[in-house]
Write an enzyme that holds these catalytic residues in place. Structure first.
Site, PDB file in Angstrom:
ATOM      1  N   HIS A  52      -5.489   1.818  -2.950  1.00  0.00           N
ATOM      2  CA  HIS A  52      -4.465   0.778  -3.005  1.00  0.00           C
ATOM      3  C   HIS A  52      -4.781  -0.331  -2.003  1.00  0.00           C
ATOM      4  CE1 HIS A  52      -2.843   2.524   0.677  1.00  0.00           C
ATOM      5  NE2 HIS A  52      -2.860   3.698   0.096  1.00  0.00           N
TER       6      HIS A  52
HETATM    7  P1  TYD Z   1      -0.047   6.687   0.230  1.00  0.00           P
HETATM    8  O1  TYD Z   1       0.114   5.509   1.125  1.00  0.00           O
HETATM    9  O2  TYD Z   1      -0.318   6.431  -1.219  1.00  0.00           O
HETATM   10  O3  TYD Z   1      -1.163   7.669   0.799  1.00  0.00           O
HETATM   11  P2  TYD Z   1      -2.764   7.495   0.964  1.00  0.00           P
HETATM   12  O4  TYD Z   1      -3.073   6.041   1.000  1.00  0.00           O
HETATM   13  O5  TYD Z   1      -3.061   8.160   2.242  1.00  0.00           O
HETATM   14  O6  TYD Z   1      -3.451   8.206  -0.139  1.00  0.00           O
HETATM   15  O7  TYD Z   1       1.252   7.589   0.369  1.00  0.00           O
HETATM   16  C1  TYD Z   1       1.356   8.862  -0.244  1.00  0.00           C
HETATM   17  C2  TYD Z   1       2.824   9.200  -0.389  1.00  0.00           C
HETATM   18  O8  TYD Z   1       3.458   9.308   0.879  1.00  0.00           O
HETATM   19  C3  TYD Z   1       3.610   8.159  -1.197  1.00  0.00           C
HETATM   20  O9  TYD Z   1       4.462   8.848  -2.101  1.00  0.00           O
HETATM   21  C4  TYD Z   1       4.447   7.450  -0.176  1.00  0.00           C
HETATM   22  C5  TYD Z   1       4.575   8.439   0.964  1.00  0.00           C
HETATM   23  N1  TYD Z   1       4.586   7.755   2.271  1.00  0.00           N
HETATM   24  C6  TYD Z   1       5.759   7.619   2.984  1.00  0.00           C
HETATM   25  O10 TYD Z   1       6.843   8.063   2.547  1.00  0.00           O
HETATM   26  N2  TYD Z   1       5.734   6.984   4.193  1.00  0.00           N
HETATM   27  C7  TYD Z   1       4.594   6.497   4.711  1.00  0.00           C
HETATM   28  O11 TYD Z   1       4.589   5.901   5.845  1.00  0.00           O
HETATM   29  C8  TYD Z   1       3.373   6.607   3.956  1.00  0.00           C
HETATM   30  C9  TYD Z   1       2.064   6.059   4.466  1.00  0.00           C
HETATM   31  C10 TYD Z   1       3.417   7.247   2.745  1.00  0.00           C
END
Ligand code: TYD
Length: 143
Positions: A52
């Site tokens: 992302h």
């Molecule tokens: P995501 O940012 O997509 O993770 P990564 O980039 O590490 O693969 O987040 C994964 C899940 O966690 C998504 O459902 C949102 C949740 N999340 C939160 O609730 N708070 C946060 O600060 C972060 C970073 C993610």
């Protein structure tokens, strides 16, 4: 281009025979005020994270333990970074697509973030992200 702002930041190290210490001060060692900290751990072998970009969010990513790779893509080029030291951080500006992979066993990825979690700040679709990059680029080249 957004990726030009991304870079490895060397964090301060206080070396000591009893164990080393690194500290990070918001707006000083990182170019933003730290609003949020999160970390990835227990990452199974072969897993990918990220996938992302963010409209506004800036981040500093640190391998607190073990190692992993981060591939950055601003729509114009791609760069792969290998993080394996807890005194190096990768600064990622807004509008940069990131993928994290190649996690070593037991690795911990800590992220310092400039804003609170906000799902509307994410581009989770790569095509949409590229469209947004092109729009911004056209806007900045029209005077
Ligand atoms: P995501 O940012 O997509 O993770 P990564 O980039 O590490 O693969 O987040 C994964 C899940 O966690 C998504 O459902 C949102 C949740 N999340 C939160 O609730 N708070 C946060 O600060 C972060 C970073 C993610």
């Amino acid at each position: 281009m957004s990726i030009e702002k991304c870079r490895i930041i060397h964090l301060p190290r206080v070396q000591d025979p009893r164990g080393n210490l690194t500290f990070i001060e918001g707006d000083k060692h990182v170019p933003f005020d730290i609003k949020r900290v999160y970390y990835l751990y227990d990452v199974p072998g072969g897993a990918d994270r990220g996938g992302h970009a963010h409209k506004e969010l800036q981040q500093l990513i640190i391998a607190m333990s073990g190692s992993f790779d981060i591939v950055l893509d601003d729509g114009f080029g791609k760069w792969r970074f290998h993080l394996n030291r807890s005194y190096y951080g990768l600064y990622i500006s807004s509008m940069v697509w990131r993928e994290l992979d190649n996690f070593s066993s037991g690795s911990v990825c800590m992220v310092l973030a400039s804003t609170y979690y906000e799902e509307s700040d994410y581009y989770r679709n790569h095509e949409e992200f590229i469209e947004a990059v092109k729009k911004k680029d056209n806007g900045s080249s029209v005077s």
